[in-house]
Design a protein around this motif. Structure first.
Motif, PDB file in Angstrom:
ATOM      1  N   ASP A 194       0.834  -1.210   0.000  1.00 26.44           N
ATOM      2  CA  ASP A 194       0.000   0.000   0.000  1.00 26.44           C
ATOM      3  C   ASP A 194       0.860   1.248   0.000  1.00 26.44           C
ATOM      4  O   ASP A 194       0.552   2.232  -0.667  1.00 26.44           O
ATOM      5  CB  ASP A 194      -0.882   0.054   1.252  1.00 26.44           C
ATOM      6  N   SER A 195       1.940   1.229   0.790  1.00 23.82           N
ATOM      7  CA  SER A 195       2.773   2.420   0.922  1.00 23.82           C
ATOM      8  C   SER A 195       3.472   2.753  -0.397  1.00 23.82           C
ATOM      9  O   SER A 195       3.514   3.917  -0.808  1.00 23.82           O
ATOM     10  CB  SER A 195       3.830   2.217   2.007  1.00 23.82           C
ATOM     11  N   ILE A 196       4.014   1.722  -1.055  1.00 20.02           N
ATOM     12  CA  ILE A 196       4.694   1.955  -2.332  1.00 20.02           C
ATOM     13  C   ILE A 196       3.691   2.486  -3.355  1.00 20.02           C
ATOM     14  O   ILE A 196       3.959   3.447  -4.082  1.00 20.02           O
ATOM     15  CB  ILE A 196       5.346   0.658  -2.873  1.00 20.02           C
ATOM     16  N   ALA A 197       2.516   1.861  -3.393  1.00 21.60           N
ATOM     17  CA  ALA A 197       1.494   2.292  -4.352  1.00 21.60           C
ATOM     18  C   ALA A 197       1.091   3.738  -4.070  1.00 21.60           C
ATOM     19  O   ALA A 197       0.981   4.560  -4.983  1.00 21.60           O
ATOM     20  CB  ALA A 197       0.284   1.372  -4.271  1.00 21.60           C
ATOM     21  N   THR A 198       0.910   4.063  -2.796  1.00 17.94           N
ATOM     22  CA  THR A 198       0.507   5.423  -2.431  1.00 17.94           C
ATOM     23  C   THR A 198       1.577   6.433  -2.849  1.00 17.94           C
ATOM     24  O   THR A 198       1.283   7.473  -3.447  1.00 17.94           O
ATOM     25  CB  THR A 198       0.259   5.510  -0.912  1.00 17.94           C
ATOM     26  N   ASP A 199       2.844   6.112  -2.558  1.00 14.04           N
ATOM     27  CA  ASP A 199       3.940   7.014  -2.946  1.00 14.04           C
ATOM     28  C   ASP A 199       3.938   7.237  -4.450  1.00 14.04           C
ATOM     29  O   ASP A 199       4.073   8.361  -4.926  1.00 14.04           O
ATOM     30  CB  ASP A 199       5.299   6.402  -2.551  1.00 14.04           C
ATOM     31  N   PHE A 200       3.794   6.144  -5.186  1.00 19.09           N
ATOM     32  CA  PHE A 200       3.830   6.232  -6.647  1.00 19.09           C
ATOM     33  C   PHE A 200       2.689   7.096  -7.181  1.00 19.09           C
ATOM     34  O   PHE A 200       2.907   8.024  -7.956  1.00 19.09           O
ATOM     35  CB  PHE A 200       3.783   4.831  -7.259  1.00 19.09           C
TER      36      PHE A 200
ATOM     37  N   ILE B 116      10.956   6.735  -3.846  1.00 14.47           N
ATOM     38  CA  ILE B 116      10.059   5.688  -3.346  1.00 14.47           C
ATOM     39  C   ILE B 116      10.839   4.632  -2.564  1.00 14.47           C
ATOM     40  O   ILE B 116      10.418   4.181  -1.505  1.00 14.47           O
ATOM     41  CB  ILE B 116       9.255   5.060  -4.521  1.00 14.47           C
ATOM     42  N   THR B 117      12.021   4.267  -3.085  1.00 14.98           N
ATOM     43  CA  THR B 117      12.845   3.277  -2.387  1.00 14.98           C
ATOM     44  C   THR B 117      13.313   3.822  -1.041  1.00 14.98           C
ATOM     45  O   THR B 117      13.320   3.100  -0.029  1.00 14.98           O
ATOM     46  CB  THR B 117      14.054   2.878  -3.261  1.00 14.98           C
ATOM     47  N   GLU B 118      13.694   5.099  -1.023  1.00 15.88           N
ATOM     48  CA  GLU B 118      14.138   5.698   0.245  1.00 15.88           C
ATOM     49  C   GLU B 118      13.013   5.724   1.275  1.00 15.88           C
ATOM     50  O   GLU B 118      13.232   5.436   2.449  1.00 15.88           O
ATOM     51  CB  GLU B 118      14.629   7.137   0.018  1.00 15.88           C
TER      52      GLU B 118
ATOM     53  N   ARG C 256      10.432   3.523   6.195  1.00 18.16           N
ATOM     54  CA  ARG C 256       9.287   2.846   6.806  1.00 18.16           C
ATOM     55  C   ARG C 256       9.701   1.542   7.465  1.00 18.16           C
ATOM     56  O   ARG C 256       9.227   1.188   8.541  1.00 18.16           O
ATOM     57  CB  ARG C 256       8.209   2.552   5.750  1.00 18.16           C
ATOM     58  N   MET C 257      10.610   0.803   6.781  1.00 15.65           N
ATOM     59  CA  MET C 257      11.064  -0.460   7.354  1.00 15.65           C
ATOM     60  C   MET C 257      11.800  -0.202   8.677  1.00 15.65           C
ATOM     61  O   MET C 257      11.616  -0.946   9.638  1.00 15.65           O
ATOM     62  CB  MET C 257      11.988  -1.191   6.364  1.00 15.65           C
ATOM     63  N   SER C 258      12.614   0.852   8.711  1.00 11.43           N
ATOM     64  CA  SER C 258      13.318   1.171   9.959  1.00 11.43           C
ATOM     65  C   SER C 258      12.326   1.523  11.052  1.00 11.43           C
ATOM     66  O   SER C 258      12.466   1.080  12.198  1.00 11.43           O
ATOM     67  CB  SER C 258      14.257   2.355   9.750  1.00 11.43           C
TER      68      SER C 258
ATOM     69  N   GLY D 215      11.025  -1.206  12.831  1.00 12.95           N
ATOM     70  CA  GLY D 215      11.984  -2.010  13.591  1.00 12.95           C
ATOM     71  C   GLY D 215      12.677  -3.025  12.692  1.00 12.95           C
ATOM     72  O   GLY D 215      13.288  -3.971  13.155  1.00 12.95           O
ATOM     73  N   LEU D 216      12.571  -2.823  11.377  1.00 12.60           N
ATOM     74  CA  LEU D 216      13.183  -3.740  10.419  1.00 12.60           C
ATOM     75  C   LEU D 216      14.200  -2.963   9.597  1.00 12.60           C
ATOM     76  O   LEU D 216      13.848  -1.981   8.949  1.00 12.60           O
ATOM     77  CB  LEU D 216      12.128  -4.311   9.463  1.00 12.60           C
ATOM     78  N   SER D 217      15.450  -3.390   9.612  1.00  9.05           N
ATOM     79  CA  SER D 217      16.407  -2.723   8.733  1.00  9.05           C
ATOM     80  C   SER D 217      16.226  -3.328   7.354  1.00  9.05           C
ATOM     81  O   SER D 217      16.187  -4.535   7.194  1.00  9.05           O
ATOM     82  CB  SER D 217      17.832  -2.942   9.234  1.00  9.05           C
ATOM     83  N   SER D 218      16.039  -2.484   6.348  1.00 10.61           N
ATOM     84  CA  SER D 218      15.818  -3.031   5.015  1.00 10.61           C
ATOM     85  C   SER D 218      17.121  -3.000   4.235  1.00 10.61           C
ATOM     86  O   SER D 218      17.114  -3.179   3.049  1.00 10.61           O
ATOM     87  CB  SER D 218      14.741  -2.239   4.285  1.00 10.61           C
TER      88      SER D 218
END
Lengths: 240, 240
Positions: free
Chosen positions: B122-128, B225-227, B232-234, B237-240
């Motif tokens: 959802d987040s990637i789609a929203t950013d795009f 978008i990648t940034e 968001r992953m950080s 609590g997830l390092s991407s």
């Protein structure tokens, strides 16, 4: 319409605040709303599942639309349970197992079986709740009738099933058997629920201080529901 | 905000009626709305599926609520496509296969993977779509921003995933890998779509008579978008 028990001249037994003073009545209504709420949540899941079997995007969207409508109904019931100081999860829990058992033994193997199941299931549930609704306080009755509003599913299912039988009449025989099985399993689960939920059964057989009906009337009610099922199956081109 | 191409002083390129006179622009918007509509329908199905993995009734209902919200968005897009004389099914069809491919290779194996997938997707789609929205006519932009409205899913997923990592930190490593895989597969499918849909690509690289961006800008957009994904992953609590 007869008035009996605590019913007034207009057939009303009063509003929720008045009736809920009786703990037995309150417990029965929590059961009823809990069963109804889980039924809607379960209908949402079933329709969303059926959407995956849809032969095209338009059919898929139609099923998703109905699933969303069921969810809106669930939301109304959830909010009402909260409003009257009940925990929705607690109210729904006793009905999870009977409904899931029903779904486990009646898993549709294709799109048409899914449509017939949703149609038959919704219709039986609607008939049942409409029968019960006349025995409820005004506030609860209004809510029950509102969430029983047609979501457009019935006509959709009827149209699709009829088309399929026209194209291949053998489909009718298979679906008629399926309809009989669904009705049998639904009655069997309903009996389990009635046997285990005292307050709810009292509401049905008139043990609580509400306009209930006696066992003969319960038998008649189940007969009416079965007859309505038979008529619906015939209208669908399926002899039940 | 820069104004270039046909953009006016306020950054607007005009309303739909004006812009749609250009067949290339019209085709690009039909693609965009079709992709968005199928995305919402697909999100509905995915969330309804995830609801089945929910550990309890409250979580199940929360997912069903979000699925319904996605369906309402689908309905808006469907109605808009019809309004501008397009066939919704036709507009969605080119995007069925890329999205289904994405779902086939990223099937969540449990409740948490499902939550992370829905959140990341959802987040990637929203950013795009927000990036693209500024390049659209006023009417289409308003609709796109409206259907990108948060359905409450993001915060729900963040809360649940954080709780799970607190209870068992090893979960974090597994979900971080999962997040990386999701991003990789999403970019790969996005590239397929861009390669195959000329009108849509023209909208992105500025070939049509709209305020587009050149290839360098497209590269920058994907970087942004990648940034955002990494951040968001950080936060999760997830390092991407």
């Amino acid at each position: 319409m007869e008035t009996q028990g605590g019913a007034g001249q207009d057939g009303s037994i009063g509003d929720w605040a008045t009736c809920a003073a009786d703990p037995g009545y309150r417990a029965a209504v929590l059961d009823l709303l809990g069963a109804l709420a889980y039924g809607e949540l379960s209908a949402f899941e079933r329709l969303a599942d059926d959407a995956k079997l849809a032969p095209g995007l338009a059919d898929k969207a139609a099923l998703a639309r109905m699933a969303s409508a069921e969810f809106q109904h669930y939301q109304l019931l959830h909010d009402r349970l909260t409003e009257i100081g009940a925990d929705p999860t607690e109210a729904m829990t006793p009905f999870v197992e009977p409904l899931e058992s029903f779904h486990r033994v009646t898993r549709p193997s294709d799109w048409l079986e899914g449509l017939v199941k949703a149609y038959v299931g919704d219709s039986i549930a609607t008939d049942f709740y409409r029968e019960v609704a006349v025995r409820l306080d005004d506030d609860t009755r209004e809510l029950v009738l509102r969430v029983m509003d047609d979501t457009g599913h019935a006509q959709f299912a009827v149209d699709k099933v009829r088309q399929a039988i026209e194209q291949d009449p053998r489909v009718g025989g298979r679906l008629a058997l399926w309809g009989r099985r669904l009705m049998g399993e639904a009655l069997s689960q309903a009996q389990h629920v009635v046997a285990e939920r005292d307050a709810l059964s009292n509401l049905l057989v008139g043990g609580a201080e509400v306009r209930g009906f006696d066992l003969v009337e319960v038998g008649k009610m189940f007969n009416r529901i079965t007859e309505a099922h038979t008529k619906r199956m015939s209208a669908l081109g399926l002899s039940s």
